[in-house]
Design a protein around this motif. Structure first.
Motif, short mmCIF file in Angstrom:
data_model
loop_
_atom_site.label_atom_id
_atom_site.label_comp_id
_atom_site.label_asym_id
_atom_site.label_seq_id
_atom_site.Cartn_x
_atom_site.Cartn_y
_atom_site.Cartn_z
N TRP A 205 0.84 -1.19 0.00
CA TRP A 205 0.00 0.00 0.00
C TRP A 205 0.88 1.24 0.00
CZ3 TRP A 205 -5.29 -0.39 -0.38
CH2 TRP A 205 -5.82 -1.66 -0.22
N ASP B 271 0.94 3.79 1.84
CA ASP B 271 1.29 4.23 3.19
C ASP B 271 1.02 3.05 4.11
OD1 ASP B 271 1.36 5.29 5.78
OD2 ASP B 271 0.56 7.23 5.15
N THR B 272 2.06 2.54 4.75
CA THR B 272 1.90 1.35 5.59
C THR B 272 2.02 1.65 7.08
OG1 THR B 272 4.27 0.82 5.49
CG2 THR B 272 2.85 -0.10 3.75
N ARG B 273 1.92 2.91 7.46
CA ARG B 273 2.11 3.25 8.87
C ARG B 273 1.07 2.61 9.78
NH1 ARG B 273 2.35 9.53 9.25
NH2 ARG B 273 0.88 9.33 7.51
N ILE B 274 -0.19 2.60 9.35
CA ILE B 274 -1.24 1.98 10.17
C ILE B 274 -1.06 0.46 10.20
CG2 ILE B 274 -3.71 1.42 10.23
CD1 ILE B 274 -3.12 4.08 11.51
N PRO C 11 -5.38 -1.66 5.19
CA PRO C 11 -5.60 -0.36 5.84
C PRO C 11 -7.08 -0.04 5.98
CG PRO C 11 -5.07 -0.01 3.55
CD PRO C 11 -4.98 -1.50 3.77
N VAL D 214 -4.18 15.86 8.67
CA VAL D 214 -2.88 15.30 8.27
C VAL D 214 -1.79 16.35 8.42
CG1 VAL D 214 -1.54 14.48 6.29
CG2 VAL D 214 -3.82 13.52 6.74
N PRO E 130 -0.31 8.98 12.37
CA PRO E 130 -1.12 8.59 11.21
C PRO E 130 -2.58 8.98 11.39
CG PRO E 130 0.27 6.77 11.94
CD PRO E 130 0.36 7.83 13.00
N PHE F 153 -6.26 7.98 0.61
CA PHE F 153 -4.80 7.99 0.49
C PHE F 153 -4.31 9.26 -0.19
CE2 PHE F 153 -4.86 3.31 1.24
CZ PHE F 153 -3.86 3.27 2.21
N SER G 272 -3.68 7.33 6.16
CA SER G 272 -2.93 6.07 6.15
C SER G 272 -3.86 4.85 6.14
CB SER G 272 -2.02 5.99 7.38
OG SER G 272 -1.11 7.07 7.41
#
Length: 354
Positions: free
Chosen positions: A4, A6-9, A18, A209, A215, A232, A237
């Motif tokens: 994905w 953004d993989t922070r979550i 996500p 944001v 996140p 996104f 995230s």
């Protein structure tokens, strides 16, 4: 699945997708949570409408059926002081309906309640140690929040304004759920009671944001892959989805709610305080039309629903809360697992093309 953007979550919560299945009090049970988790999303169990014994039973069932990360959600409101005069005026306003429907107006008024997070609830968290604990209407007092964090749980909470998001980050939230005006159910607002402060997801998410370093999870009006892609693009995230899960067979909705969800236009929802005393988005029904969706006579949260209970028993469609967000016409009749997996596959396909 593919990576994905953004993989922070995913990294923070230990999930594969996500997507957070929203904790919808009354409509979400262990079956939905287990199925959402099996699909790779974060399954969320709501606690506000449950006794501690009921919560323990639900969490036991979930832990027996899933080894995936679990989110348990709590309300953080302060119970209001007694106001017998306001209660009397509210019931008097409803008296014509009692007479029409043959409900006993002179019987004691049932109690409508939602349990706030307290020591007992904290002890359940310490017992079951869910990987995620989320809150609505702010955060609990610091001593209780410290105990939650000491279990290792990641803490989420809902913000409906930039100011609320900053407040939550300053008090230790690991991620912020940015709840747009489109969302169904109770508004998570807690720094203000002014509904004019509430803005849509498209405007809210990027501003939050920009304002916080943790996140952000977009919520409100998201029910298909296009909504995930848009989230996104706005800097989120992950997404939290509620109304679409009400269309799954795992949702515990009444026949009237089931019918209304499938036969109502997207424009036929409104924010109302009639059913609990606090603004929440639902499908417009008889009592909302005739008393107005926002009525200042309604007792403070969570008490106003008590006087409506005898009416609901006589006419469920006309006097019960039919929670729904504005994206209901995007929703499909799929199982929780199938919906979650399909949503993720379609979102990734669209993201590849952007």
């Amino acid at each position: 699945m593919s990576t994905w953007p953004d993989t922070r979550i995913l990294d923070l919560l230990g999930i594969q997708l996500p997507i957070i299945q929203a904790p919808m009090a009354g409509a979400t049970g262990p079956a939905m949570v287990i199925a959402a988790s099996a699909a790779g999303a974060l399954g969320s169990m709501p606690a506000a409408a449950l006794s501690l014994e009921q919560l323990r039973a639900a969490l036991t069932t979930i832990r027996q059926g899933s080894t995936r990360p679990l989110n348990v959600n709590f309300f953080c409101h302060q119970p209001p002081p007694a106001d017998a005069e306001r209660d009397r005026q509210w019931k008097n306003l409803l008296e014509p309906y009692y007479r029409e429907l043959g409900a006993d107006f002179d019987a004691p008024t049932p109690v409508s309640n939602r349990a706030p997070f307290n020591i007992g609830a904290c002890e359940v968290v310490e017992e079951f140690r869910p990987e995620v604990v989320s809150f609505h209407f702010g955060l609990p007092e610091k001593s209780l929040l410290d105990r939650v964090k000491a279990t290792g749980a990641k803490v989420l909470s809902t913000a409906t304004t930039v100011e609320e998001a900053i407040w939550l980050e300053q008090r230790g939230c690991d991620a912020i759920i940015a709840m747009g005006y489109e969302a169904g159910g109770h508004r998570g607002m807690f720094l203000t009671e002014d509904l004019s402060s509430q803005i849509g997801t498209l405007a809210l998410v990027p501003q939050i944001v920009d304002a916080v370093s943790v996140p952000v999870i977009a919520a409100g009006g998201i029910a298909d892959a296009r909504g995930i892609v848009a989230a996104f693009a706005l800097g989120a995230s992950a997404v939290q989805i509620g109304t679409a899960y009400l269309f799954t067979p795992e949702a515990k909705v009444t026949p009237s709610h089931h019918h209304a969800l499938r036969n109502t236009q997207a424009s036929d929802t409104a924010l109302t305080n009639l059913f609990t005393g606090r603004p929440a988005r639902g499908i417009i029904n008889r009592v909302m039309r005739e008393l107005g969706p926002i009525n200042l006579s309604a007792p403070a949260f969570p008490l106003s629903g008590g006087a409506l209970m005898p009416l609901k028993a006589k006419d469920e469609a006309g006097f019960s809360n039919l929670w729904s967000g504005q994206a209901l016409r995007l929703c499909k009749d799929l199982s929780t697992y199938e919906f979650t997996r399909t949503l993720a596959v379609q979102a990734l396909e669209q993201l590849k093309r952007t």
